[in-house]
Design a protein around this motif. Structure first.
Motif, mmCIF file in Angstrom:
data_model
loop_
_atom_site.group_PDB
_atom_site.id
_atom_site.type_symbol
_atom_site.label_atom_id
_atom_site.label_comp_id
_atom_site.label_asym_id
_atom_site.label_seq_id
_atom_site.Cartn_x
_atom_site.Cartn_y
_atom_site.Cartn_z
ATOM 1 N N ASP A 189 -26.363 27.362 0.753
ATOM 2 C CA ASP A 189 -26.461 26.250 1.538
ATOM 3 C C ASP A 189 -26.005 25.135 0.506
ATOM 4 O O ASP A 189 -25.235 24.315 0.762
ATOM 5 N N ASP A 190 -26.782 25.059 -0.717
ATOM 6 C CA ASP A 190 -26.380 23.999 -1.777
ATOM 7 C C ASP A 190 -25.020 24.194 -2.188
ATOM 8 O O ASP A 190 -24.432 23.146 -2.259
ATOM 9 N N GLU A 191 -24.634 25.297 -2.310
ATOM 10 C CA GLU A 191 -23.019 25.319 -2.793
ATOM 11 C C GLU A 191 -22.098 24.966 -1.818
ATOM 12 O O GLU A 191 -21.255 24.483 -2.181
ATOM 13 N N LYS A 192 -22.450 25.270 -0.487
ATOM 14 C CA LYS A 192 -21.740 24.667 0.561
ATOM 15 C C LYS A 192 -21.527 23.501 0.569
ATOM 16 O O LYS A 192 -20.359 22.771 0.816
ATOM 17 N N VAL A 193 -22.647 22.689 0.220
ATOM 18 C CA VAL A 193 -22.473 21.176 0.165
ATOM 19 C C VAL A 193 -21.958 20.713 -1.020
ATOM 20 O O VAL A 193 -21.028 19.685 -0.906
ATOM 21 N N LEU A 194 -22.096 21.346 -2.120
ATOM 22 C CA LEU A 194 -21.152 21.050 -3.385
ATOM 23 C C LEU A 194 -19.402 21.167 -3.196
ATOM 24 O O LEU A 194 -18.982 20.331 -3.755
ATOM 25 N N LYS B 37 -21.867 22.263 -9.779
ATOM 26 C CA LYS B 37 -20.166 22.199 -9.118
ATOM 27 C C LYS B 37 -19.269 23.228 -9.823
ATOM 28 O O LYS B 37 -18.613 24.009 -9.299
ATOM 29 N N LEU B 38 -19.390 23.211 -11.033
ATOM 30 C CA LEU B 38 -18.407 24.156 -11.772
ATOM 31 C C LEU B 38 -18.652 25.604 -11.522
ATOM 32 O O LEU B 38 -17.800 26.318 -11.383
ATOM 33 N N ALA B 39 -19.716 26.003 -11.479
ATOM 34 C CA ALA B 39 -20.265 27.391 -10.999
ATOM 35 C C ALA B 39 -19.854 27.795 -9.629
ATOM 36 O O ALA B 39 -19.219 28.954 -9.485
ATOM 37 N N ALA B 40 -19.926 26.965 -8.648
ATOM 38 C CA ALA B 40 -19.648 27.007 -7.455
ATOM 39 C C ALA B 40 -17.869 27.112 -7.144
ATOM 40 O O ALA B 40 -17.423 28.211 -6.575
ATOM 41 N N TYR B 41 -17.279 26.339 -7.820
ATOM 42 C CA TYR B 41 -15.929 26.214 -7.938
ATOM 43 C C TYR B 41 -15.382 27.494 -8.568
ATOM 44 O O TYR B 41 -14.155 28.033 -8.104
ATOM 45 N N GLU B 42 -15.708 27.837 -9.514
ATOM 46 C CA GLU B 42 -15.325 29.223 -10.279
ATOM 47 C C GLU B 42 -15.646 30.350 -9.619
ATOM 48 O O GLU B 42 -14.717 31.382 -9.478
#
Length: 365
Positions: free
Chosen positions: A195-200, A171-176
């Motif tokens: 697709d995984d990051e979109k879910v996160l 999550k932290l990687a996607a948020y950053e």
């Protein structure tokens, strides 16, 4: 699914919304915050296929069944629009009832950003000087609101990540990744996410991740001449004033007036159609003597899911779907002829629905 109409005060949001609904429901005035509470309206999605399907059904069953017309009902797909009060510079810090208005924006699924690109000394400008600054002010406020959300969530996930929480690290990687883009003045929707990051990131409900159409509200003369703003899937040029005039006419009068102006379709029809598209929606059709109808489903729906939109029993007891593309059915002139020509397909549970499919579902409960 809802589409929010946003923009600075006095850019023509309520005029556009009233024209969409073809009646005066939103207070259209030339002063800031004429709209405070959001107005909501259900709008028909323009679809020429319904008229053709009516002709097809009538060719098979006749025009009347006793005293009842054939078909008895013609029901288009619909999309919900929400007229949200004008945002102002500083909305992300609470200016102009900003927090309340941003909460309304957060509740919708997609956005129509109305941008003023006409001059009228009788209508006050609210905080901007031209179309570019209109667009920049709104997008900046949405981005700043998103940065506030991300700041809090990044701080929280950093604590969780220190304990080697694998989900928190992802999550932290996607948020950053999103924060880097926003800090550069880019919208979150421009960031390439897996697709995984979109879910996160889905539960963040970021404003700048929402699909957006830019609607340039120009003068009447500009609306019927060469486009100042090249149109694509995410932008439309129109005159809200002209659209309001058109909305007061009958369908026949509208068609004649558009022809006189040299226009093929109204700006509103484009906004509705593109709004439907950016929501990731598509239409399947049913046609019979009782009803000709357009049904709305998400792109990628399987046949049983589409059947469930009609009735939950259809999905629960799904057996198969008899399907033909609209174009083939229209050319052949009827269901019976299509069967004779072997054009009706029998599809099962794994069939992915296509826009324009004309369907008869088979089920047993």
């Amino acid at each position: 699914m809802q589409i929010g109409i946003i923009g600075l005060p006095n850019v023509g949001k309520s005029t556009l919304f009233n024209a969409l609904l073809k009646k005066q429901v939103a207070l259209a005035a030339n002063y800031p915050f004429a709209t405070i509470e959001p107005n909501i309206g259900i709008v028909d999605v323009p679809d020429y296929r319904l008229d053709r399907l009516v002709e097809v059904v009538q060719s098979e069953y006749g025009v009347m069944n006793g005293t009842k017309p054939i078909p008895e009902k013609i029901i288009p797909a619909v999309v919900k629009f929400v007229d949200i009060a004008g945002l102002v510079k500083g909305a992300s810090e609470g200016e102009g009832l900003g927090n309340k208005f941003l909460s309304h924006v957060r509740e919708v699924d997609a956005l129509v950003h109305v941008i003023r690109d006409f001059e009228d000394e009788n209508i006050a400008r609210a905080g901007s000087v031209d179309a570019d600054s209109d667009r920049e002010i709104i997008e900046t406020e949405l981005a700043l609101a998103d940065i506030q959300i991300l700041d809090k969530r990044i701080e929280s996930e950093q604590r969780n990540a220190r304990s080697q929480d694998k989900q928190a690290i992802k999550k932290l990687a996607a948020y950053e990744k999103l924060m880097v883009a926003l800090a550069k003045g880019e919208l979150a929707s421009t960031v390439s996410l897996s697709d995984d990051e979109k879910v996160l990131v889905r539960d963040l409900n970021l404003l700048t991740l929402k699909p957006m159409i830019h609607v340039y509200n120009v003068s009447e003369s500009a609306a019927v001449t060469a486009s100042e703003h090249p149109e694509d899937t995410n932008s439309v040029q129109l005159s809200a004033k002209l659209e309001a005039e058109l909305s007061s006419l009958t369908d026949e009068e509208q068609e004649e007036y558009l022809k006189e102006l040299g226009l093929h379709a109204s700006g509103l029809d484009k906004v509705i159609r593109r709004g439907y598209d950016i929501l990731g929606l598509q239409t399947f059709l049913t046609a019979g003597p009782k009803e000709v109808r357009a049904w709305t489903v998400k792109s990628g729906f399987f046949a049983p899911q589409a059947a469930g939109v009609i009735h939950t029993d259809f999905e629960r007891g799904f057996i198969s779907a008899e399907i033909i593309g609209f174009k083939d059915l229209a050319e052949l002139g009827g269901w019976k002829k299509a069967k004779e020509k072997g054009k009706i397909r029998i599809e099962g549970k794994n069939y992915v629905m296509q826009d324009g499919d004309v369907v008869e579902f088979r089920f047993s409960v």
